[in-house]
Write a protein that holds these residues in place. Structure first.
Motif, PDB file in Angstrom:
ATOM      1  N   TRP A   9      24.503  35.380 -23.819  1.00  0.00           N
ATOM      2  CA  TRP A   9      24.036  35.455 -22.431  1.00  0.00           C
ATOM      3  C   TRP A   9      24.511  36.723 -21.723  1.00  0.00           C
ATOM      4  O   TRP A   9      23.800  37.274 -20.863  1.00  0.00           O
ATOM      5  CB  TRP A   9      24.525  34.232 -21.647  1.00  0.00           C
ATOM      6  N   PHE A  10      25.670  37.219 -22.111  1.00  0.00           N
ATOM      7  CA  PHE A  10      26.212  38.412 -21.466  1.00  0.00           C
ATOM      8  C   PHE A  10      25.345  39.637 -21.777  1.00  0.00           C
ATOM      9  O   PHE A  10      24.985  40.414 -20.889  1.00  0.00           O
ATOM     10  CB  PHE A  10      27.646  38.620 -21.940  1.00  0.00           C
ATOM     11  N   LEU A  11      24.971  39.810 -23.057  1.00  0.00           N
ATOM     12  CA  LEU A  11      24.114  40.913 -23.456  1.00  0.00           C
ATOM     13  C   LEU A  11      22.735  40.778 -22.816  1.00  0.00           C
ATOM     14  O   LEU A  11      22.155  41.769 -22.342  1.00  0.00           O
ATOM     15  CB  LEU A  11      23.992  40.953 -24.980  1.00  0.00           C
ATOM     16  N   VAL A  12      22.202  39.550 -22.799  1.00  0.00           N
ATOM     17  CA  VAL A  12      20.911  39.306 -22.146  1.00  0.00           C
ATOM     18  C   VAL A  12      21.002  39.671 -20.662  1.00  0.00           C
ATOM     19  O   VAL A  12      20.092  40.298 -20.094  1.00  0.00           O
ATOM     20  CB  VAL A  12      20.487  37.831 -22.313  1.00  0.00           C
ATOM     21  N   GLY A  13      22.111  39.297 -20.030  1.00  0.00           N
ATOM     22  CA  GLY A  13      22.319  39.624 -18.628  1.00  0.00           C
ATOM     23  C   GLY A  13      22.351  41.118 -18.378  1.00  0.00           C
ATOM     24  O   GLY A  13      21.851  41.604 -17.356  1.00  0.00           O
ATOM     25  N   MET A  14      22.936  41.882 -19.321  1.00  0.00           N
ATOM     26  CA  MET A  14      22.972  43.343 -19.207  1.00  0.00           C
ATOM     27  C   MET A  14      21.560  43.919 -19.199  1.00  0.00           C
ATOM     28  O   MET A  14      21.224  44.784 -18.384  1.00  0.00           O
ATOM     29  CB  MET A  14      23.759  43.920 -20.374  1.00  0.00           C
ATOM     30  N   VAL A  15      20.731  43.455 -20.116  1.00  0.00           N
ATOM     31  CA  VAL A  15      19.348  43.945 -20.211  1.00  0.00           C
ATOM     32  C   VAL A  15      18.581  43.601 -18.943  1.00  0.00           C
ATOM     33  O   VAL A  15      17.840  44.426 -18.394  1.00  0.00           O
ATOM     34  CB  VAL A  15      18.646  43.347 -21.456  1.00  0.00           C
ATOM     35  N   ILE A  16      18.766  42.370 -18.452  1.00  0.00           N
ATOM     36  CA  ILE A  16      18.091  41.943 -17.216  1.00  0.00           C
ATOM     37  C   ILE A  16      18.554  42.794 -16.033  1.00  0.00           C
ATOM     38  O   ILE A  16      17.742  43.207 -15.188  1.00  0.00           O
ATOM     39  CB  ILE A  16      18.354  40.449 -16.947  1.00  0.00           C
ATOM     40  N   ALA A  17      19.857  43.077 -15.966  1.00  0.00           N
ATOM     41  CA  ALA A  17      20.407  43.883 -14.869  1.00  0.00           C
ATOM     42  C   ALA A  17      19.793  45.277 -14.857  1.00  0.00           C
ATOM     43  O   ALA A  17      19.430  45.804 -13.790  1.00  0.00           O
ATOM     44  CB  ALA A  17      21.924  43.975 -14.996  1.00  0.00           C
ATOM     45  N   ILE A  18      19.641  45.885 -16.042  1.00  0.00           N
ATOM     46  CA  ILE A  18      19.047  47.223 -16.139  1.00  0.00           C
ATOM     47  C   ILE A  18      17.573  47.184 -15.742  1.00  0.00           C
ATOM     48  O   ILE A  18      17.081  48.058 -15.010  1.00  0.00           O
ATOM     49  CB  ILE A  18      19.214  47.780 -17.566  1.00  0.00           C
ATOM     50  N   ALA A  19      16.854  46.154 -16.220  1.00  0.00           N
ATOM     51  CA  ALA A  19      15.440  46.020 -15.885  1.00  0.00           C
ATOM     52  C   ALA A  19      15.245  45.831 -14.376  1.00  0.00           C
ATOM     53  O   ALA A  19      14.366  46.453 -13.768  1.00  0.00           O
ATOM     54  CB  ALA A  19      14.828  44.845 -16.646  1.00  0.00           C
ATOM     55  N   LEU A  20      16.083  44.995 -13.779  1.00  0.00           N
ATOM     56  CA  LEU A  20      15.995  44.779 -12.326  1.00  0.00           C
ATOM     57  C   LEU A  20      16.300  46.063 -11.551  1.00  0.00           C
ATOM     58  O   LEU A  20      15.691  46.333 -10.517  1.00  0.00           O
ATOM     59  CB  LEU A  20      16.962  43.673 -11.902  1.00  0.00           C
ATOM     60  N   ALA A  21      17.251  46.849 -12.058  1.00  0.00           N
ATOM     61  CA  ALA A  21      17.627  48.087 -11.374  1.00  0.00           C
ATOM     62  C   ALA A  21      16.469  49.079 -11.314  1.00  0.00           C
ATOM     63  O   ALA A  21      16.307  49.794 -10.323  1.00  0.00           O
ATOM     64  CB  ALA A  21      18.825  48.717 -12.074  1.00  0.00           C
ATOM     65  N   THR A  22      15.651  49.110 -12.363  1.00  0.00           N
ATOM     66  CA  THR A  22      14.510  50.033 -12.366  1.00  0.00           C
ATOM     67  C   THR A  22      13.434  49.601 -11.384  1.00  0.00           C
ATOM     68  O   THR A  22      12.661  50.427 -10.891  1.00  0.00           O
ATOM     69  CB  THR A  22      13.893  50.127 -13.775  1.00  0.00           C
ATOM     70  N   ILE A  42      13.980  26.931 -30.898  1.00  0.00           N
ATOM     71  CA  ILE A  42      15.258  26.384 -30.441  1.00  0.00           C
ATOM     72  C   ILE A  42      16.413  27.296 -30.873  1.00  0.00           C
ATOM     73  O   ILE A  42      17.352  27.532 -30.120  1.00  0.00           O
ATOM     74  CB  ILE A  42      15.471  24.952 -30.997  1.00  0.00           C
ATOM     75  N   ASN A  43      16.301  27.823 -32.124  1.00  0.00           N
ATOM     76  CA  ASN A  43      17.335  28.737 -32.615  1.00  0.00           C
ATOM     77  C   ASN A  43      17.423  29.994 -31.769  1.00  0.00           C
ATOM     78  O   ASN A  43      18.513  30.518 -31.512  1.00  0.00           O
ATOM     79  CB  ASN A  43      17.061  29.112 -34.078  1.00  0.00           C
ATOM     80  N   VAL A  44      16.253  30.493 -31.349  1.00  0.00           N
ATOM     81  CA  VAL A  44      16.203  31.698 -30.507  1.00  0.00           C
ATOM     82  C   VAL A  44      16.875  31.422 -29.168  1.00  0.00           C
ATOM     83  O   VAL A  44      17.666  32.231 -28.669  1.00  0.00           O
ATOM     84  CB  VAL A  44      14.745  32.164 -30.293  1.00  0.00           C
ATOM     85  N   ILE A  45      16.563  30.276 -28.573  1.00  0.00           N
ATOM     86  CA  ILE A  45      17.154  29.897 -27.279  1.00  0.00           C
ATOM     87  C   ILE A  45      18.661  29.757 -27.392  1.00  0.00           C
ATOM     88  O   ILE A  45      19.410  30.231 -26.530  1.00  0.00           O
ATOM     89  CB  ILE A  45      16.516  28.584 -26.758  1.00  0.00           C
ATOM     90  N   ASN A  46      19.103  29.109 -28.463  1.00  0.00           N
ATOM     91  CA  ASN A  46      20.544  28.944 -28.674  1.00  0.00           C
ATOM     92  C   ASN A  46      21.235  30.291 -28.855  1.00  0.00           C
ATOM     93  O   ASN A  46      22.347  30.499 -28.366  1.00  0.00           O
ATOM     94  CB  ASN A  46      20.804  28.062 -29.898  1.00  0.00           C
ATOM     95  N   LYS A 101      21.487  31.929 -25.499  1.00  0.00           N
ATOM     96  CA  LYS A 101      22.559  31.307 -24.711  1.00  0.00           C
ATOM     97  C   LYS A 101      23.922  31.828 -25.145  1.00  0.00           C
ATOM     98  O   LYS A 101      24.796  32.095 -24.318  1.00  0.00           O
ATOM     99  CB  LYS A 101      22.511  29.777 -24.871  1.00  0.00           C
ATOM    100  N   LYS A 102      24.081  31.979 -26.451  1.00  0.00           N
ATOM    101  CA  LYS A 102      25.355  32.468 -26.980  1.00  0.00           C
ATOM    102  C   LYS A 102      25.608  33.909 -26.566  1.00  0.00           C
ATOM    103  O   LYS A 102      26.737  34.305 -26.261  1.00  0.00           O
ATOM    104  CB  LYS A 102      25.339  32.347 -28.509  1.00  0.00           C
TER     105      LYS A 102
END
Length: 334
Positions: A12-25, A2-6, A9-10
């Protein structure tokens, strides 16, 4: 768990950056400029919306204050057009000695480019910085760069026959930046209360736009074969140099801003306007300056690498500045 999920969520912007880079590849054809979804046009609309909201949120007195802050303006322009070019004067011979000339000259080209408009202002907004000052400096840098960049290239590299359309460049800047700002100002009496009621949504729009810009930038890099056209050693060396230059310049500008006793908001604007280098204007300018040079791809490699690195690192830095700004505001209110 739960702590990891929270935590995610906090951040989310950094997580979104990583996802965006992964999707781009994985999906470069989808998100590249001129691709299936024409993301470059979509991000252009997003940037226009961000600037419209800036215009909506800025009072005329704040704009006047941004324009009149001459110490910050001189500091930012000096960082862009003096500090960065000095890197070539100091390290140019070393780069020419240890890498192909075209790649070394690519770093020279990177160092003399003007600042970006959209992402530097957007990052300043995310970091709770001096947005009017950032808008003024990003625009001024782009206009000055039309003249200064080719002059420095000619001085450092000896290329001639440079001819850039000053009027067209100023017009494009006005369309991108001033028009949405003016429309936002005109709409301020009618929409300001609505925007304030929906502040939680409005405040996140610029971050969503940055995520799209990151995805678009990395898609362009992958689609253009930037990761496969060069030897691994050359690629790693170039990435390392870009990262080191960015980190050193960010900390140098931060140190200088604090020595000049800038307020936090002015420091934020100085960091993001002073360290950014434009890819959007850099590529068209390169085709004019270097013409049909067969080494154009290698010359463009440093700015192609620096661009996503600067967006990624500065986005993280902007989030840190936003937290710091909130802490300062909270402390001052008690």
């Amino acid at each position: 768990m739960i702590n990891v999920i929270n935590k995610l969520k906090k951040e989310w912007f950094l997580v979104g950056m990583v996802i965006a880079i992964a999707l781009a590849t994985i999906t470069p054809e989808l998100g590249k400029s001129g691709g299936l979804i024409h993301l470059d046009k979509l991000t252009g609309i997003g940037v226009a919306i961000v600037f419209f909201l800036h215009g909506l949120g800025l009072s005329p007195s704040a704009i006047k204050a941004g324009v009149s802050n001459w110490r910050m303006h001189i500091y930012i322009q000096a960082a862009t057009f003096i500090a960065y070019p000095l890197l070539w004067i100091i390290f140019g011979d070393l780069l020419l000695a240890y890498m192909p000339a075209a790649l070394a000259f690519g770093f020279c080209y990177l160092f003399v480019l003007p600042s970006t408009i959209s992402s530097s202002v957007t990052m300043t907004s995310v970091g709770k910085g001096n947005v009017p000052g950032a808008i003024f400096n990003a625009s001024l840098s782009s206009i000055l760069g039309i003249v200064i960049t080719p002059l420095l290239i000619q001085a450092f590299m000896g290329f001639e026959g440079v001819e850039l359309d000053l009027v067209a460049s100023i017009t494009s800047i006005a369309k991108l930046l001033l028009l949405p700002m003016i429309l936002g100002q005109l709409a301020r009496p009618f929409l300001l209360k609505f925007a304030e009621r929906h502040k939680s949504v409005v405040s996140k729009i610029d971050k969503y736009v940055i995520l799209l810009i990151v995805y678009n930038a990395f898609c362009d890099s992958v689609a253009n074969g930037i990761w496969s056209s060069f030897s691994m050693q050359m690629l790693i060396t170039s990435i390392a140099i870009c990262a080191v230059v960015l980190l050193c310049m960010v900390h140098l500008i931060q140190w200088g801003a604090r020595r000049c006793q800038f307020q936090l908001a002015d420091e934020v604007a100085a960091v993001f306007c002073g360290t950014k280098k434009t890819l959007a204007a850099g590529i068209p300018m390169a085709t004019v300056i270097f013409g049909s040079n067969p080494d154009l791809g290698m010359i463009l490699l440093p700015i192609m690498l620096y661009h996503p690195i600067q967006i990624f690192y500065c986005a993280i830095l902007a989030s840190r500045y936003a937290t710091q700004s909130e802490q300062v505001k909270t402390a001052s209110s008690h």
